[in-house]
Design an enzyme around this catalytic site. Structure first.
Site, PDB file in Angstrom:
ATOM      1  N   GLY A  10      50.388  66.651  49.205  1.00 23.32           N
ATOM      2  CA  GLY A  10      51.296  65.761  49.540  1.00 23.32           C
ATOM      3  C   GLY A  10      52.546  65.696  48.481  1.00 23.32           C
ATOM      4  N   HIS A  24      57.491  47.806  62.209  1.00 19.64           N
ATOM      5  CA  HIS A  24      58.705  47.407  61.774  1.00 19.64           C
ATOM      6  C   HIS A  24      59.314  46.635  62.939  1.00 19.64           C
ATOM      7  CE1 HIS A  24      62.465  47.785  59.777  1.00 19.64           C
ATOM      8  NE2 HIS A  24      61.677  48.220  58.518  1.00 19.64           N
ATOM      9  N   ARG A  38      58.500  41.419  57.571  1.00 21.92           N
ATOM     10  CA  ARG A  38      58.525  42.155  59.006  1.00 21.92           C
ATOM     11  C   ARG A  38      57.389  41.783  60.168  1.00 21.92           C
ATOM     12  NH1 ARG A  38      58.793  47.930  55.525  1.00 21.92           N
ATOM     13  NH2 ARG A  38      61.109  47.698  55.155  1.00 21.92           N
ATOM     14  N   GLU A  43      51.136  55.694  49.852  1.00 27.84           N
ATOM     15  CA  GLU A  43      50.776  55.168  51.277  1.00 27.84           C
ATOM     16  C   GLU A  43      49.182  55.136  51.634  1.00 27.84           C
ATOM     17  OE1 GLU A  43      53.449  55.813  54.574  1.00 27.84           O
ATOM     18  OE2 GLU A  43      52.201  54.553  55.774  1.00 27.84           O
ATOM     19  N   LEU A  79      58.426  52.241  48.008  1.00 24.80           N
ATOM     20  CA  LEU A  79      59.039  53.081  47.213  1.00 24.80           C
ATOM     21  C   LEU A  79      58.571  52.737  45.925  1.00 24.80           C
ATOM     22  CD1 LEU A  79      62.758  53.888  48.513  1.00 24.80           C
ATOM     23  CD2 LEU A  79      60.437  54.810  49.218  1.00 24.80           C
TER      24      LEU A  79
END
Lengths: 257, 639, 222
Positions: free
Chosen positions: B41, B267, B331, B426, B442
């Protein structure tokens, strides 16, 4: 909406490709261009054919994977739009849509509409970075960058590496791509220390990849989905000049870092 | 049953990482050259880890499925990246960031990990600035910040609405530097399909070259997974279409525990579904809620044009329900509130499945230019997709699957239960509890990759300096490759009629309906049943054109979707066992009278880590108790 | 797969092209100024004086070589670049490129070739005569008597037409060339670049109209 799609099909890099025409019906104007192709592929697969291969990932115009040459323009008729953001409402019912891959010696075709853009990667390897090791960074606010420069650096850094600039250029030149990165770093204080080496190396690598040369037609700017300005090409030219001339003046090289 | 040892160091919270780090072993520069590390990744976490490991002198091999590391889906993060710099003098601190994250995560994250993430956040910003990331600045030349959902300070650094892109290009640039130096070797267009475990240690991976279809064996002394989340299980999500669970899932099947799979963030601000063939929902950054006001009509089924609905007939339900935080509630709260309104019949749009996000007041107060400066690209994006100009009329938004707080279980070293297999970003579960605060992902990815993993990984590798190169002709490699090739053959041999995407779409619907924003026991059980049925149909009726020895996107999809049935089941199992509501996990059975989540700290203050027990077997649940020494567990109130 | 460039960097070539181009554009101004003296109505007296001065001045002689070099450099490099650029896209697009580009910029090589053809004719009619490479025509008094040569040539309507058409193409060429040279040299400015574009258009118009006045004068007024 109904369309006639004329799509470039090519099994792999070695075999010869050609156009095939597919009629497609009942397309919703709310579909994105790639959703329309998904819809076509569904029909092709269900009728036992081989689906059209095209690259895509984020589908929101930021990853730079997608890139189709649609009716004579990279990413199609809308300006500042990637193929995935293009919607079918921009076309007229009954249109014939011609879909081709990017064409450039430096972007060999892999399959159908997928091209190999690793030449871009190699340009980046040549100098698309600031040489700073993890842990050695000074406090962020210790090096102020003017808002103007910082904003401009952002404009340049918005490049998504899709290759539309090359596709749109009659010379398949990658100057806008290289210039965007060179300009980003030339505009921020942090990037100035190695600005001269960077431009030299990146330009040389770009030449080595077989891209054409810039003849200032500005087609790249017109079709860049992120609206990157050809001003950055001028900036690159300037940087290059100073790397070739000013840098050679003893004592001058260390100035204004 | 193995005991889960989170290896959290002793000592006061603020000293833990510092003291622990000081005690970690090192690998000498000469030995580093002999040690190979695989990183899978190339998003923020992966490319940050690969480049910093390369800088240290290890031999690093990096894999991604795209043609370039720059296309990893971190690129799509919009709003910003948090750091406890306290540049605004609003009394921010590492502790406050830590506290906000713990609270935002509804007290289901580990204190020590979260504190550490907050601690390194400042270094991340410094490093990005040094890498030339063009964060927004003020006229004096210093960095600007903005506020974000769930917090009351302004600590989010941003680069217009493309912070993820700019940060990713930053880590990508440091990766490029190492590639040029030869410390990192890049393998693009590879799908990791299995992990190779030799004598209990992760020693390599099996990849499929997406261009040739060839299966490849890669060996290393340690494997780092930075493969992101599994949100595409919902089919319609804000993730990239290539995002998948395959790498993490293969680790799960080889013995790594999978923690909190049901914690998946929905979200609140994505563009609603516009057509039947849509396969992707586009996110509108949460930062929009700084200036946009969320509302629905006060009258049920009011189909008037939004600009025709007068002020007094609008229900600003977030401001009404949560006066303290208003439109900036976290959220999970915002998503559920939107769903609640829509389910009650107040939704906007033809489908009734959307709410308005209105900038009229902000434009009136600050002027259109200021708003354009802040959110220009987001507004443009919205207009491109919907054909509607959000400067003139409100946006329509609806929740969408976005981020997976759950992931591979890791200890304080970020190592999974398979020694030598690390998970960062993640793909692990560690820092966000049951709900992630905006702009924290982030921060966590980069912190993991740049500043945490290199230290803990070196400590692990200190034992491997005499191991020598791991040969790829070992039996374990052979078996793993055999398995993968068997699976591919199995998939190719089904000669059915339906496309992979049509199955994925149906799978997504099952998950969204039964294991989405609101869950209940009955629905989850039904979901499990439906998943079994669909999976059976999948294995009987998929059609993959072409062959395996070429670029075959349908085969790639099939391999991913096949895993999602299993992922989906585990999510449902996890949601079933967690008889409480916390963060993104909302069980209808457990809510307060006002419809807020009701947590059960007495019985559920643990991490649910699942163990794979073979095909068709029920997975086993391990519990890691969460101890809160510094934060008092409270009802999370944003009122 | 690391590839290495062997030729002069692309940007260096761009610089050379631009510098040579600017030099030629300056020359055109000077050339036009001299030629317009033919319209003075004095039977080419002043014009003759200037021509005589120029042919006798050794400094001009040197400039002439430099000018030649400039032309050659610009032309040869132009052709090399064109060949390189053509080869950078071995398989062409099926659809015609619809991308909007700077006016005339796509046709620099085409207009350039037309100008080159004209240049050869032009040199044979004037310059080579002076050098003594081509025989002096009967109506001219000497190999320096350009005025008489011009009168005869321009009174041929076909020649005049070719001449004017060539200068129209030169105008197209210059319209793009002027600002393009600034861009290539990196002389780009938020405020002044638009002005440069306007000046470039004026310059291109002035050159094509200015030169075209001469045949028109000899055809209709002289």
């Amino acid at each position: 909406m109904d369309f006639k799609l004329k799509i470039w099909r090519q099994k792999n890099a070695r075999e010869k490709g050609g156009f095939r025409t597919y009629p497609i019906n009942d397309v919703s104007p709310e579909m994105s261009f790639l959703e329309m192709l998904d819809y076509l592929n569904k029909q092709i697969i269900e009728s036992g054919g081989e689906p059209v291969t095209f690259e895509h990932d984020c589908r929101e115009g930021i990853c730079g994977s997608c890139g189709l040459f649609i009716n004579g323009r990279p990413h199609g008729p809308m300006r500042r739009t990637t193929t995935c953001e293009l919607h079918m409402r921009e076309f007229t019912d009954g249109d014939t849509i011609v879909i081709e891959p990017w064409r450039s010696k430096a972007f060999p075709i892999i399959k159908d509409l997928v091209v190999d853009r690793s030449s871009f990667e190699r340009i980046m390897h040549a100098g698309g970075f600031i040489s700073v090791d993890t842990g050695s960074a000074p406090e962020s606010n210790s090096l102020p960058v003017s808002k103007n420069n910082s904003d401009k650096a952002f404009d340049a850094a918005a490049c998504i590496g899709c290759g539309a600039c090359v596709a749109a250029c009659k010379n398949s030149s990658a100057m806008l791509f290289a210039a965007a990165k060179i300009a980003q770093y030339a505009l921020v204080t942090q990037g100035k220390a190695e600005a001269k080496e960077r431009v030299d190396k990146m330009v040389r690598q770009m030449d080595a990849e077989g891209f054409g040369y810039c003849s200032n037609t500005y087609g790249c700017e017109f079709d860049c989905p992120k609206g990157i300005s050809i001003d950055f090409i001028a900036l690159m030219n300037r940087e290059f000049f100073s790397s070739k001339v000013c840098r050679q003046i003893p004592g001058r090289y260390t100035r204004k870092v | 049953m193995q005991k889960l040892d989170s290896k959290i160091p002793d000592g006061p919270l603020a000293e833990k990482w510092k003291n622990y780090k000081a005690g970690l072993r090192l690998v000498s520069p000469a030995n580093k050259k002999k040690i190979e590390i695989i990183v899978v990744g190339t998003g923020l976490a992966g490319s940050a880890a690969a480049s910093s490991l390369g800088e240290l002198g290890y031999k690093v091999k990096v894999f991604c499925f795209q043609d370039s590391p720059r296309r990893a889906h971190s690129v799509a993060a919009q709003g910003g990246i948090n750091a406890a710099k306290n540049y605004r003098n609003d009394n921010d601190s590492v502790y406050r960031l830590f506290h906000d994250m713990i609270k935002g995560g509804d007290y289901r994250a580990r204190e020590a990990n979260v504190y550490r993430a907050a601690e390194v956040s400042n270094d991340v910003i410094d490093h990005f600035t040094a890498l030339g990331v063009p964060f927004a600045r003020d006229y004096g030349g210093t960095l600007d910040t903005r506020s974000f959902g769930g917090v009351q300070v302004s600590r989010t650094f941003y680069a217009r609405g493309q912070t993820g892109q700019q940060c990713l290009l930053g880590t990508y640039s440091s990766l490029n530097r190492q590639i040029a130096k030869g410390t990192v070797k890049m393998y693009p267009r590879r799908d990791m399909l299995d992990i190779v475990v030799i004598n209990g240690k992760a020693r390599g991976i099996i990849t499929r070259n997406l261009l040739t279809g060839q299966l490849e064996r890669h060996s290393a002394h340690a494997v780092v997974l930075a493969t992101g989340g599994y949100g595409t299980v919902f089919y319609l999500s804000t993730l990239g279409l290539g995002s998948n669970a395959t790498a993490a899932w293969s680790a799960f099947k080889k013995g790594a525990l999978f923690a909190n799979p049901s914690f998946i963030q929905i979200h609140p601000t994505s563009i609603p579904v516009l057509n039947d063939y849509q396969c992707k929902l586009t996110l509108m950054s949460e930062s929009l809620r700084n200036d946009g006001r969320v509302w629905v009509p006060k009258k049920k089924g009011d189909k008037r044009h939004p600009t025709e609905i007068p002020e007094e007939e609008r229900d600003y339900y977030l401001e009404r329900r949560y006066p303290a935080f208003g439109n900036l509630v976290p959220r999970d709260v915002a998503s559920r509130a939107a769903k609640e309104r829509c389910d009650a019949g107040y939704g906007a749009g033809d489908s009734g499945l959307s709410v308005y996000l209105d900038f009229k007041d902000a434009i009136g107060k600050q002027g259109e230019d200021k708003i354009r400066d802040k959110y220009g690209n987001l507004f443009e994006m919205y207009e491109k997709i919907t054909g509607i100009n959000p400067y003139r009329q409100p946006m329509r938004i609806y929740p969408a699957g976005h981020y997976t707080m759950g992931g591979l279980w890791v200890d304080y070293n970020l190592m999974t239960t398979i020694p030598g297999l690390f998970a960062i970003g993640e793909s692990n579960f560690s820092d966000h509890g049951a709900n992630r605060l905006g702009a924290s992902s982030l921060m966590q990815c980069c912190g993991d990759g740049y500043f945490i993993l290199p230290n803990t990984l070196s400590d692990y590798l200190a034992d491997d300096i005499r191991t020598g190169k791991i040969p790829v002709d070992e039996k374990a490699f052979e078996e793993a490759e055999e398995n993968v090739s068997e699976r591919i053959k199995q998939i190719m041999s089904v000669e059915g009629k339906q496309t992979i995407s049509s199955f994925h779409k149906r799978l997504g619907k099952i998950m969204w309906d039964h294991c989405g924003m609101k869950r209940d026991s009955e629905g989850l059980k039904k979901g499990l049943e439906l998943l079994d049925q669909l999976e059976e149909e999948f294995w009987a009726d998929i059609r993959i054109p072409g062959s395996e020895g070429e670029l075959n996107q349908e085969l790639e999809k099939a391999l991913k979707v096949a895993d999602f049935f299993e992922v989906g089941r585990l999510m449902c199992e996890d949601a079933l066992q967690r008889e409480e509501s916390c963060g993104a996990h909302f069980r209808e059975e457990h809510q307060t009278e006002t419809g807020e989540a009701k947590r059960d700290d007495k019985n559920f203050a643990y991490v649910g880590a699942w163990e794979y027990r073979g095909k068709g077997e029920k997975p086993g649940l391990h519990k890691e108790e969460l101890k809160f020494e510094y934060v008092e567990l409270k009802e999370r109130s944003y009122k | 797969m690391k590839k290495k460039a062997t030729t002069l960097p692309s940007l260096s070539q761009k610089y050379i092209m631009a510098v040579a181009g600017i030099f030629l554009m300056l020359f055109l101004i000077f050339h036009l100024a001299t030629n317009l003296l033919m319209l003075a109505g004095d039977g080419g007296k002043q014009f003759g004086n200037v021509v005589n001065f120029l042919t006798e001045n050794p400094a001009v002689k040197i400039m002439e070589y430099i000018l030649f070099a400039g032309f050659l450099l610009h032309i040869i490099l132009g052709v090399i670049l064109q060949v390189h650029n053509y080869r950078a896209r071995p398989v062409r697009y099926h659809s015609r490129l619809q991308t909007e580009t700077s006016q005339f910029s796509r046709y620099m090589i085409h207009t350039g070739v037309i100008i080159l053809v004209f240049l050869v004719i032009h040199l044979m009619n004037f310059f080579f005569i002076r050098l003594g490479w081509v025989a002096v025509p009967d109506h001219a008094e000497s190999r320096h008597d350009f005025f008489s040569m011009a009168v005869v040539l321009f009174q041929n309507p076909w020649y005049s037409l070719v001449y004017i058409v060539s200068f129209v193409f030169l105008g197209f060429h210059l319209k793009h060339a002027f600002q393009s040279a600034f861009q290539s040299l990196g002389l780009n400015h938020t405020k002044y670049t638009p002005a440069i574009k306007v000046i470039g258009t004026i310059y291109a118009l002035a050159i094509s109209i200015g030169f075209s006045l001469i045949p028109l004068y000899f055809l209709f007024i002289f």
